[in-house]
Motif scaffolding. Structure first.
Motif, PDB file in Angstrom:
ATOM      1  N   VAL A 240       0.956  -1.172   0.053  1.00 30.19           N
ATOM      2  CA  VAL A 240       0.039   0.186  -0.011  1.00 30.19           C
ATOM      3  C   VAL A 240       1.011   1.433  -0.159  1.00 30.19           C
ATOM      4  O   VAL A 240       0.427   2.316  -0.533  1.00 30.19           O
ATOM      5  CB  VAL A 240      -0.959  -0.058   1.338  1.00 30.19           C
ATOM      6  CG1 VAL A 240      -1.548   1.173   1.400  1.00 30.19           C
ATOM      7  CG2 VAL A 240      -1.811  -1.233   1.203  1.00 30.19           C
ATOM      8  N   SER A 266      -5.929  -1.297   4.249  1.00 30.79           N
ATOM      9  CA  SER A 266      -6.490  -0.742   3.011  1.00 30.79           C
ATOM     10  C   SER A 266      -7.997  -0.072   3.567  1.00 30.79           C
ATOM     11  O   SER A 266      -8.754   0.518   2.678  1.00 30.79           O
ATOM     12  CB  SER A 266      -6.978  -1.647   2.003  1.00 30.79           C
ATOM     13  OG  SER A 266      -5.991  -2.385   1.495  1.00 30.79           O
ATOM     14  N   THR A 271      -5.919   4.744   4.044  1.00 29.30           N
ATOM     15  CA  THR A 271      -5.884   5.345   2.661  1.00 29.30           C
ATOM     16  C   THR A 271      -5.457   6.809   2.900  1.00 29.30           C
ATOM     17  O   THR A 271      -4.890   7.357   1.979  1.00 29.30           O
ATOM     18  CB  THR A 271      -7.063   4.911   1.829  1.00 29.30           C
ATOM     19  OG1 THR A 271      -7.510   3.556   1.816  1.00 29.30           O
ATOM     20  CG2 THR A 271      -7.324   5.574   0.333  1.00 29.30           C
TER      21      THR A 271
END
Length: 346
Positions: A240, A266, A271
């Protein structure tokens, strides 16, 4: 490459450790060998694996990663030039196909013998307990909830006795923990302090990244005061922290694309934090990946940073992070983001 030593030893290891958990599922034998060739040529002498790998674990590919490494040793003759770490799988629903998992004497001996055979070696330099045998918070569980149905009996003395005997036989050189809590870490250290004949845990392999700095809450002090080094895994948060998933992107063959249940890094807050870290890196003409890894490399409790890659471009970028030094402005920017969105991934 930069080097350090495994705590309590004179064994020199590269500050970057080559992770291997995709070999045998996302990566072929040939790709695994290409990664080892390149990493070794770049000065990496520390490889980490586990009997469970590749992951996600499944019966069909069980222990394929160790076999790939063993064939590389046989082909290159480089076993004596590599510090090799592996792990015994703990008790879990997804390990029932392996054996009666747990850390009984018979289970530990069976696991070590199997790893030695697959790795085509007579010894493992660092042998780790992959996760606690008891029910506790690990693998994305942020808080501890006591489970009264868990009938685990404290067998830490017996575990250390078995590991000691394997050390006396020359099959393992040193021992370490993984996915362990402050209580568990101190419990193991206490047992070896009280009983001088028992081996001492010298490392702990837990998650640590810009998205998960929970190690700092309790374990960092233990690491520094007790000299038990962190070998962090997932410093890129399942990829990520490369930024490749931002904007809802789902790149082909990427781990989270292939295995959507690997969503630990996630969530909405993760995010948001990733976007902020990406913007910070861009503002300082850094790649997010290298900024993320350079931050982990710089922490005083980190012995060696486990990087993993599914292609050579990623591997080269990750290894090159060893030459990235973050300036004070970048470090202050990281702390500002962390203060705003602390530990968004468990």
């Amino acid at each position: 490459m930069k080097y350090t030593t495994l705590p309590q030893t004179d064994i020199e290891v590269s500050k970057i450790c080559l992770g291997t958990m995709t070999w045998g599922r996302q990566n072929s034998l040939e790709e695994g060998h290409e990664q080892m060739d390149y990493a070794f040529d770049q000065g990496i002498n520390f490889f980490d694996t586990a009997e469970l790998y590749p992951v996600p674990a499944q019966k069909e590919s069980y222990a394929a990663t160790e076999e790939i490494i063993g064939k590389w040793f046989a082909k290159t003759g480089n076993r004596d030039k590599v510090i090799l770490a592996s792990k015994i799988a703990g008790r879990a629903e997804f390990t029932k196909f392996i054996r009666n998992t747990g850390f009984s004497k018979d289970s530990i001996i069976e696991a070590v013998e199997g790893s030695l055979r697959r790795l085509q070696t007579d010894y493992i330099d660092l042998y780790q307990l992959h996760w606690p045998e008891r029910t506790t918070n690990y693998f994305g569980e942020r808080g501890y909830k006591h489970d009264i149905s868990d009938h685990w009996q404290d067998n830490i003395h017996q575990v250390l006795e078995t590991l000691r005997d394997l050390m006396k036989e020359g099959k393992i050189r040193h021992v370490g923990l993984s996915n362990e809590t402050p209580w568990g870490t101190m419990r193991f250290l206490e047992e070896s302090k009280v009983h001088a004949s028992l081996p001492r845990m010298i490392t702990i392999q837990n998650p640590y990244s810009l998205l998960n700095r929970l190690f700092e809450t309790g374990l960092a002090e233990i690491s520094m005061r007790e000299n038990i080094g962190l070998i962090p895994y997932s410093p890129m948060g399942f990829g990520v922290l490369s930024g490749k998933y931002l904007g809802g992107m789902k790149p082909a063959n990427a781990r989270v694309t292939l295995f959507p249940n690997y969503n630990r890094y996630s969530g909405e807050n993760a995010t948001k934090a990733t976007q902020k870290y990406f913007d910070l890196a861009q503002a300082h003409e850094l790649s997010l990946a290298q900024m993320s890894l350079a931050f982990v490399n710089s922490r005083p409790f980190v012995t060696s940073n486990i990087i993993g890659a599914t292609n050579m471009k990623q591997l080269k970028e990750n290894i090159a992070s060893i030459d990235v030094k973050l300036n004070e402005e970048v470090l202050l920017g990281i702390e500002a983001i962390h203060d705003e969105i602390p530990n968004p991934a468990p």
